[in-house]
Design a protein around this motif. Structure first.
Motif, PDB file in Angstrom:
ATOM      1  N   UNK A   1       0.835  -1.201   0.000  1.00 53.82           N
ATOM      2  CA  UNK A   1       0.000   0.000   0.000  1.00 53.82           C
ATOM      3  C   UNK A   1       0.866   1.245   0.000  1.00 53.82           C
ATOM      4  N   UNK A   2       2.089   1.048   0.450  1.00 57.33           N
ATOM      5  CA  UNK A   2       3.039   2.133   0.610  1.00 57.33           C
ATOM      6  C   UNK A   2       3.491   2.688  -0.742  1.00 57.33           C
ATOM      7  N   UNK A   3       3.443   4.003  -0.882  1.00 53.43           N
ATOM      8  CA  UNK A   3       3.859   4.612  -2.147  1.00 53.43           C
ATOM      9  C   UNK A   3       5.364   4.500  -2.345  1.00 53.43           C
ATOM     10  N   UNK A   4       6.080   4.626  -1.263  1.00 50.79           N
ATOM     11  CA  UNK A   4       7.548   4.512  -1.344  1.00 50.79           C
ATOM     12  C   UNK A   4       7.963   3.165  -1.901  1.00 50.79           C
ATOM     13  N   UNK A   5       7.402   2.135  -1.306  1.00 46.38           N
ATOM     14  CA  UNK A   5       7.756   0.771  -1.735  1.00 46.38           C
ATOM     15  C   UNK A   5       7.357   0.523  -3.179  1.00 46.38           C
ATOM     16  N   UNK A   6       6.226   1.078  -3.555  1.00 46.24           N
ATOM     17  CA  UNK A   6       5.751   0.863  -4.924  1.00 46.24           C
ATOM     18  C   UNK A   6       6.738   1.485  -5.918  1.00 46.24           C
ATOM     19  N   UNK A   7       7.102   2.724  -5.661  1.00 43.66           N
ATOM     20  CA  UNK A   7       8.067   3.398  -6.539  1.00 43.66           C
ATOM     21  C   UNK A   7       9.380   2.642  -6.611  1.00 43.66           C
ATOM     22  N   UNK A   8       9.793   2.140  -5.478  1.00 42.26           N
ATOM     23  CA  UNK A   8      11.040   1.397  -5.422  1.00 42.26           C
ATOM     24  C   UNK A   8      10.983   0.221  -6.394  1.00 42.26           C
ATOM     25  N   UNK A   9       9.912  -0.522  -6.328  1.00 42.71           N
ATOM     26  CA  UNK A   9       9.737  -1.646  -7.237  1.00 42.71           C
ATOM     27  C   UNK A   9       9.722  -1.217  -8.688  1.00 42.71           C
ATOM     28  N   UNK A  10       8.964  -0.168  -8.933  1.00 44.62           N
ATOM     29  CA  UNK A  10       8.828   0.306 -10.317  1.00 44.62           C
ATOM     30  C   UNK A  10      10.177   0.736 -10.876  1.00 44.62           C
ATOM     31  N   UNK A  11      10.911   1.473 -10.082  1.00 44.37           N
ATOM     32  CA  UNK A  11      12.210   1.971 -10.551  1.00 44.37           C
ATOM     33  C   UNK A  11      13.168   0.821 -10.795  1.00 44.37           C
TER      34      UNK A  11
ATOM     35  N   UNK B   1      14.727   6.679 -16.947  1.00 44.17           N
ATOM     36  CA  UNK B   1      14.285   7.945 -16.371  1.00 44.17           C
ATOM     37  C   UNK B   1      14.870   8.241 -15.011  1.00 44.17           C
ATOM     38  N   UNK B   2      16.036   7.714 -14.757  1.00 42.44           N
ATOM     39  CA  UNK B   2      16.682   7.941 -13.468  1.00 42.44           C
ATOM     40  C   UNK B   2      18.119   8.400 -13.678  1.00 42.44           C
ATOM     41  N   UNK B   3      18.704   8.912 -12.629  1.00 39.78           N
ATOM     42  CA  UNK B   3      20.086   9.361 -12.742  1.00 39.78           C
ATOM     43  C   UNK B   3      21.042   8.177 -12.593  1.00 39.78           C
ATOM     44  N   UNK B   4      22.241   8.381 -13.113  1.00 44.07           N
ATOM     45  CA  UNK B   4      23.252   7.333 -13.002  1.00 44.07           C
ATOM     46  C   UNK B   4      23.539   7.002 -11.544  1.00 44.07           C
ATOM     47  N   UNK B   5      23.571   8.053 -10.751  1.00 44.80           N
ATOM     48  CA  UNK B   5      23.861   7.829  -9.335  1.00 44.80           C
ATOM     49  C   UNK B   5      22.805   6.951  -8.679  1.00 44.80           C
ATOM     50  N   UNK B   6      21.581   7.133  -9.082  1.00 47.82           N
ATOM     51  CA  UNK B   6      20.492   6.341  -8.515  1.00 47.82           C
ATOM     52  C   UNK B   6      20.602   4.882  -8.937  1.00 47.82           C
ATOM     53  N   UNK B   7      21.048   4.691 -10.167  1.00 45.37           N
ATOM     54  CA  UNK B   7      21.280   3.310 -10.616  1.00 45.37           C
ATOM     55  C   UNK B   7      22.080   2.549  -9.565  1.00 45.37           C
ATOM     56  N   UNK B   8      23.119   3.192  -9.080  1.00 46.75           N
ATOM     57  CA  UNK B   8      24.005   2.504  -8.132  1.00 46.75           C
ATOM     58  C   UNK B   8      23.437   2.465  -6.708  1.00 46.75           C
ATOM     59  N   UNK B   9      22.319   3.121  -6.501  1.00 47.72           N
ATOM     60  CA  UNK B   9      21.602   2.903  -5.253  1.00 47.72           C
ATOM     61  C   UNK B   9      20.803   1.601  -5.324  1.00 47.72           C
ATOM     62  N   UNK B  10      20.554   1.156  -6.553  1.00 48.23           N
ATOM     63  CA  UNK B  10      19.742  -0.046  -6.728  1.00 48.23           C
ATOM     64  C   UNK B  10      20.576  -1.293  -7.008  1.00 48.23           C
ATOM     65  N   UNK B  11      21.670  -1.106  -7.723  1.00 45.48           N
ATOM     66  CA  UNK B  11      22.497  -2.262  -8.084  1.00 45.48           C
ATOM     67  C   UNK B  11      23.967  -1.987  -7.830  1.00 45.48           C
ATOM     68  N   UNK B  12      24.691  -3.024  -7.541  1.00 48.85           N
ATOM     69  CA  UNK B  12      26.119  -2.882  -7.292  1.00 48.85           C
ATOM     70  C   UNK B  12      26.923  -2.791  -8.579  1.00 48.85           C
ATOM     71  N   UNK B  13      26.352  -3.268  -9.650  1.00 54.58           N
ATOM     72  CA  UNK B  13      27.079  -3.233 -10.912  1.00 54.58           C
ATOM     73  C   UNK B  13      26.106  -3.322 -12.079  1.00 54.58           C
ATOM     74  N   UNK B  14      26.618  -3.002 -13.239  1.00 57.39           N
ATOM     75  CA  UNK B  14      25.816  -3.092 -14.461  1.00 57.39           C
ATOM     76  C   UNK B  14      25.322  -4.518 -14.655  1.00 57.39           C
ATOM     77  N   UNK B  15      26.211  -5.471 -14.448  1.00 58.37           N
ATOM     78  CA  UNK B  15      25.857  -6.878 -14.639  1.00 58.37           C
ATOM     79  C   UNK B  15      24.678  -7.285 -13.763  1.00 58.37           C
ATOM     80  N   UNK B  16      24.683  -6.804 -12.534  1.00 59.81           N
ATOM     81  CA  UNK B  16      23.614  -7.164 -11.604  1.00 59.81           C
ATOM     82  C   UNK B  16      22.259  -6.715 -12.116  1.00 59.81           C
TER      83      UNK B  16
END
Lengths: 201, 201
Positions: A8-18, A48-63
Motif C-alpha cells: 500500500x506504501x507509495x515509497x515501496x511501490x516506486x522502489x519496485x517500479x524503478x 528515467x533515473x540518474x546514473x547515481x540512482x542506478x548505483x543505489x539499486x544495483x552494485x554493478x551493471x551486470x547485476x
DNA sequence: ACTGCAACTTGCACTCACTGCAAGAATAAT
DNA sequence: ATTATTCTTGCAGTGAGTGCAAGTTGCAGT
C-alpha cells in the motif's frame, strides 16, 4: 484481498517500479547492443533515473542485467531444514532447500528467462550469476551449523555448499533446455537425477 | 639437459621473470593491505614494470593476485579420455582428467598456497578463481563431444562440466584444509569421496 | 493544512581499472 | 651490421563505481 505482493506504501511501490524499469532497460539495451556497448548512463536515462540512482539499486551493471536481488528463504522451509527435516536424508532435504531458494529467485518469470538468454551471449554474466548463487548459498553455512545439532552428517559444509550451488545452476540450465517450461524449480529433480547418473556411472 | 622448464631463450626467460615478479608483488601487497587498497600502479612499479605492461600480462588485478595462467592438458591424458578411457567409467575418467588439469594448474606450490590464503580474506578472489575453473573446463566440451563417439553417456555436458569444476574447487579446499600437504591433485579422491557421501546420504 | 522527519534522488568531483595506439627499446634473424 | 620482430611504455581516453552534500519527496503527528 488479491495478493500480499501489493504494498500500500507509495515509497515501496516506486522502489519496485524503478528497480523494474532499470532491469527492463538494461536487458533490452544489452540484448540489442551487447554488454560492452551499453553504458550505465544509457540504462539509467532510459529508465528515467540518474546514473547515481542506478548505483543505489544495483552494485554493478551486470547485476541489473541479471535482475539480481536479495532472496530470502521461507521461514518454514528454513525451520524444517534446521530441525533435520523434512525427510531426514541430507541430499533430499538439500533439494527441498534449494527449491525454496529457487522459487523466490525471480519475482518474474520473463525477467529470469531474458537473463538466461543474455547469459548465452555474454559469458561474463554467467560468472556473475554463479557468484550470486554463491552469495545466496552463503546463508547455508549457518543453517548447516544448526542442523548438525539435530542430525550430524559426515559431509563437510564446503561440499554441501558447492552441491547446492551446482543444483541451482543445473536447474536453471535444465529450465533453459526445456524451452523455459514452468519455472526453474520445476527442473530441480531432473538436475539431481543427472548428477546421480554421473556419480553412479 | 636438466629439465624442459628452462628456456634457453632470453625473451621467454624475461617473460617468466616479469610475470612472476608481478604475481609476487600483487600477492604481497594485497596480503598486507587488502585487495581494494592496492592499485595496479603500485603492483606494477613494485615489480619494476609499467602499468601498461601489467595489462600485457594479466587481464585484471585479480588475475595477477591469483597467478592465473592458461593451463594445458597433457596430450596423453587428453587422448585417453577422448578414446573412452582410462577406465571406461565416466566419473572415474573425469577424475583422471581433472587430476590432469590440477597438476598443471600452478607452476609453483607456494604461489598457489598464497592464492588460497588470500581467497579466505577476499571473497572476490574466490569468484574469479571459480570463473577461471570455468574457463579451463570450457575445453571439456570438445573432449566430451569426441568421447561420446567412442563411449556414449546419458549424462549431459552441462552436468559433467559443473561437476568437473566442483571437483577442482573441492580439491583445492581439501588441500587447504589439510594445511597444504602435497598438491591439490593429491586431495581429489577425498573430494570425490565427499561428493559420493552426500549423494548417497 | 503545517511542520518536522526520514528516506530517497541527484549532481559533482574523484579514483581507478582497463584499452587502443603509436613510438621507442630490446632481442632475434639474416 | 642491418633488418625484422617482439615487447615495453607513455599517453590519452572511456566508463564503472563511490563518497558527499544538497535538494526532493513522501510520511507522521498535531
Amino acid at each position: 484481498m488479491p495478493t500480499s505482493a501489493l504494498p500500500p506504501n507509495a515509497r515501496e511501490r516506486q522502489k519496485r517500479e524503478r528497480r523494474l524499469a532499470l532491469i527492463e532497460a538494461a536487458q533490452r539495451l544489452v540484448g540489442e547492443r551487447g554488454l560492452d556497448d551499453v553504458t550505465v548512463d544509457e540504462i539509467s536515462s532510459e529508465a528515467g533515473l540518474s546514473t547515481r540512482t542506478f548505483f543505489n539499486y544495483f552494485d554493478s551493471k551486470d547485476d541489473a542485467v541479471l535482475g539480481i536481488q536479495e532472496i530470502e528463504l521461507d521461514a518454514d522451509v528454513r525451520a524444517q531444514f534446521v530441525a533435520g527435516g523434512p525427510s531426514g536424508r541430507l541430499m533430499t532435504d538439500l533439494e527441498a532447500l534449494v527449491a525454496g531458494f529457487l522459487t523466490n529467485a525471480a519475482p518474474n518469470i520473463e525477467q529470469g528467462e531474458r537473463a538466461m538468454r543474455l547469459m548465452v551471449a555474454e559469458p561474463r554474466l554467467v560468472q556473475r550469476h554463479i557468484a550470486w548463487h554463491q552469495r545466496v548459498i552463503g546463508e547455508l553455512d549457518e543453517l548447516l551449523a544448526e542442523r548438525r545439532k539435530a542430525r550430524p552428517s559426515p559431509v563437510d559444509d564446503d561440499t554441501i555448499g558447492m552441491v547446492a550451488g551446482l543444483l541451482m545452476r543445473a536447474s536453471a540450465l535444465a529450465w533453459a533446455r526445456s524451452g523455459y517450461e514452468g519455472d526453474a524449480a520445476a527442473h530441480l529433480p531432473e538436475a539431481v537425477a543427472q548428477l546421480r547418473l554421473l556419480l553412479d556411472d
